[in-house]
Design a protein around this motif. Structure first.
Motif, PDB file in Angstrom:
ATOM      1  N   MET A   1     -11.329  39.481  -5.826  1.00 27.59           N
ATOM      2  CA  MET A   1     -10.567  39.198  -4.655  1.00 27.59           C
ATOM      3  C   MET A   1     -10.880  37.776  -4.220  1.00 27.59           C
ATOM      4  SD  MET A   1     -10.882  40.965  -0.985  1.00 27.59           S
ATOM      5  CE  MET A   1     -10.425  39.955   0.380  1.00 27.59           C
ATOM      6  N   PRO A   2      -9.889  36.905  -4.189  1.00 27.49           N
ATOM      7  CA  PRO A   2     -10.121  35.540  -3.719  1.00 27.49           C
ATOM      8  C   PRO A   2     -10.447  35.536  -2.221  1.00 27.49           C
ATOM      9  CG  PRO A   2      -7.953  35.765  -4.744  1.00 27.49           C
ATOM     10  CD  PRO A   2      -8.548  37.130  -4.638  1.00 27.49           C
ATOM     11  N   LEU A   3     -11.464  34.801  -1.858  1.00 27.94           N
ATOM     12  CA  LEU A   3     -11.881  34.704  -0.461  1.00 27.94           C
ATOM     13  C   LEU A   3     -11.402  33.372   0.118  1.00 27.94           C
ATOM     14  CD1 LEU A   3     -15.497  36.099  -0.827  1.00 27.94           C
ATOM     15  CD2 LEU A   3     -13.471  37.301   0.019  1.00 27.94           C
ATOM     16  N   ILE A   4     -10.301  33.418   0.828  1.00 29.55           N
ATOM     17  CA  ILE A   4      -9.718  32.228   1.446  1.00 29.55           C
ATOM     18  C   ILE A   4     -10.213  32.168   2.887  1.00 29.55           C
ATOM     19  CG2 ILE A   4      -7.568  31.054   2.047  1.00 29.55           C
ATOM     20  CD1 ILE A   4      -6.290  32.768  -0.243  1.00 29.55           C
ATOM     21  N   PRO A   5     -10.807  31.027   3.284  1.00 33.53           N
ATOM     22  CA  PRO A   5     -11.397  30.925   4.631  1.00 33.53           C
ATOM     23  C   PRO A   5     -10.428  31.328   5.741  1.00 33.53           C
ATOM     24  CG  PRO A   5     -11.993  29.005   3.342  1.00 33.53           C
ATOM     25  CD  PRO A   5     -10.963  29.775   2.539  1.00 33.53           C
ATOM     26  N   GLU A   6     -10.905  32.228   6.581  1.00 35.28           N
ATOM     27  CA  GLU A   6     -10.183  32.719   7.768  1.00 35.28           C
ATOM     28  C   GLU A   6      -8.859  33.406   7.440  1.00 35.28           C
ATOM     29  OE1 GLU A   6     -11.774  32.814  10.642  1.00 35.28           O
ATOM     30  OE2 GLU A   6     -13.409  31.856   9.565  1.00 35.28           O
ATOM     31  N   THR A   8      -8.491  35.646   4.017  1.00 36.82           N
ATOM     32  CA  THR A   8      -8.906  36.880   3.344  1.00 36.82           C
ATOM     33  C   THR A   8     -10.402  37.139   3.450  1.00 36.82           C
ATOM     34  OG1 THR A   8      -9.208  35.783   1.202  1.00 36.82           O
ATOM     35  CG2 THR A   8      -7.023  36.719   1.674  1.00 36.82           C
ATOM     36  N   ASP A   9     -11.162  36.192   3.994  1.00 39.06           N
ATOM     37  CA  ASP A   9     -12.617  36.395   4.039  1.00 39.06           C
ATOM     38  C   ASP A   9     -13.125  36.930   5.368  1.00 39.06           C
ATOM     39  OD1 ASP A   9     -12.546  34.149   5.702  1.00 39.06           O
ATOM     40  OD2 ASP A   9     -14.126  33.083   4.624  1.00 39.06           O
ATOM     41  N   THR A  10     -12.250  37.548   6.141  1.00 40.07           N
ATOM     42  CA  THR A  10     -12.683  38.109   7.418  1.00 40.07           C
ATOM     43  C   THR A  10     -13.232  39.517   7.200  1.00 40.07           C
ATOM     44  OG1 THR A  10     -10.545  39.096   7.952  1.00 40.07           O
ATOM     45  CG2 THR A  10     -10.895  36.804   8.654  1.00 40.07           C
ATOM     46  N   GLN A  56     -17.650  29.572   1.409  1.00 36.68           N
ATOM     47  CA  GLN A  56     -18.454  30.479   2.209  1.00 36.68           C
ATOM     48  C   GLN A  56     -19.945  30.246   1.934  1.00 36.68           C
ATOM     49  OE1 GLN A  56     -15.885  31.588   0.204  1.00 36.68           O
ATOM     50  NE2 GLN A  56     -14.386  32.079   1.749  1.00 36.68           N
ATOM     51  N   SER A  57     -20.741  30.416   2.960  1.00 35.06           N
ATOM     52  CA  SER A  57     -22.190  30.275   2.812  1.00 35.06           C
ATOM     53  C   SER A  57     -22.728  31.489   2.052  1.00 35.06           C
ATOM     54  CB  SER A  57     -22.856  30.211   4.186  1.00 35.06           C
ATOM     55  OG  SER A  57     -22.748  31.470   4.830  1.00 35.06           O
ATOM     56  N   PRO A  58     -23.902  31.351   1.441  1.00 34.29           N
ATOM     57  CA  PRO A  58     -24.511  32.510   0.781  1.00 34.29           C
ATOM     58  C   PRO A  58     -24.682  33.694   1.739  1.00 34.29           C
ATOM     59  CG  PRO A  58     -25.655  30.504   0.138  1.00 34.29           C
ATOM     60  CD  PRO A  58     -24.684  30.132   1.237  1.00 34.29           C
ATOM     61  N   GLU A  59     -24.989  33.407   2.994  1.00 34.18           N
ATOM     62  CA  GLU A  59     -25.160  34.477   3.979  1.00 34.18           C
ATOM     63  C   GLU A  59     -23.854  35.219   4.233  1.00 34.18           C
ATOM     64  OE1 GLU A  59     -28.247  31.507   4.149  1.00 34.18           O
ATOM     65  OE2 GLU A  59     -26.117  31.233   4.544  1.00 34.18           O
ATOM     66  N   LYS A  60     -22.764  34.476   4.352  1.00 36.23           N
ATOM     67  CA  LYS A  60     -21.475  35.116   4.585  1.00 36.23           C
ATOM     68  C   LYS A  60     -21.060  35.935   3.370  1.00 36.23           C
ATOM     69  CE  LYS A  60     -16.826  34.683   6.213  1.00 36.23           C
ATOM     70  NZ  LYS A  60     -15.933  33.984   7.089  1.00 36.23           N
ATOM     71  N   LEU A  61     -21.275  35.397   2.180  1.00 36.90           N
ATOM     72  CA  LEU A  61     -20.927  36.137   0.969  1.00 36.90           C
ATOM     73  C   LEU A  61     -21.723  37.438   0.886  1.00 36.90           C
ATOM     74  CD1 LEU A  61     -20.714  33.176  -1.551  1.00 36.90           C
ATOM     75  CD2 LEU A  61     -18.802  34.538  -0.665  1.00 36.90           C
ATOM     76  N   GLN A  62     -22.991  37.383   1.239  1.00 41.88           N
ATOM     77  CA  GLN A  62     -23.819  38.593   1.215  1.00 41.88           C
ATOM     78  C   GLN A  62     -23.331  39.593   2.254  1.00 41.88           C
ATOM     79  OE1 GLN A  62     -25.901  39.795  -0.935  1.00 41.88           O
ATOM     80  NE2 GLN A  62     -26.145  41.616   0.324  1.00 41.88           N
ATOM     81  N   ALA A  63     -22.921  39.113   3.421  1.00 42.48           N
ATOM     82  CA  ALA A  63     -22.412  40.017   4.457  1.00 42.48           C
ATOM     83  C   ALA A  63     -21.123  40.699   4.006  1.00 42.48           C
ATOM     84  CB  ALA A  63     -22.185  39.251   5.762  1.00 42.48           C
TER      85      ALA A  63
END
Length: 78
Positions: A1-6, A8-10, A56-63
């Motif tokens: 799943m592509p994570l596009i800021p704000e 798809t990454d919410t 995305q930051s490593p923290e956000k990716l982990q969340a």
């Protein structure tokens, strides 16, 4: 799943997708962090690139991965 800021990454979007995946029997999800170099492709085609954001930051990716795992999915960040 592509994570596009704000887009798809919410967390809400990830929860919705994972809920759907769980209901239809899918068990794995690969989270694809945003890559800002994608904008260069638009530039080559003389098109406006309308996604402004940072990877995305490593923290956000982990969340986000943790959200998917809470739905019982095998989740990886690639």
């Amino acid at each position: 799943m592509p994570l596009i800021p704000e887009i798809t990454d919410t967390p809400d979007n990830i929860r919705g997708i994972c809920d759907f995946m769980q209901r239809v029997g899918l068990r794995r999800i690969a989270l694809l962090p945003y890559n800002a170099s994608a904008g260069a492709k638009y530039e080559w085609l003389d098109l406006a690139y309308q996604v402004a954001g940072e990877p995305q930051s490593p923290e956000k990716l982990q969340a986000l991965r943790a959200i998917a795992q809470a739905f019982g999915l095998e989740a990886v960040v690639v």
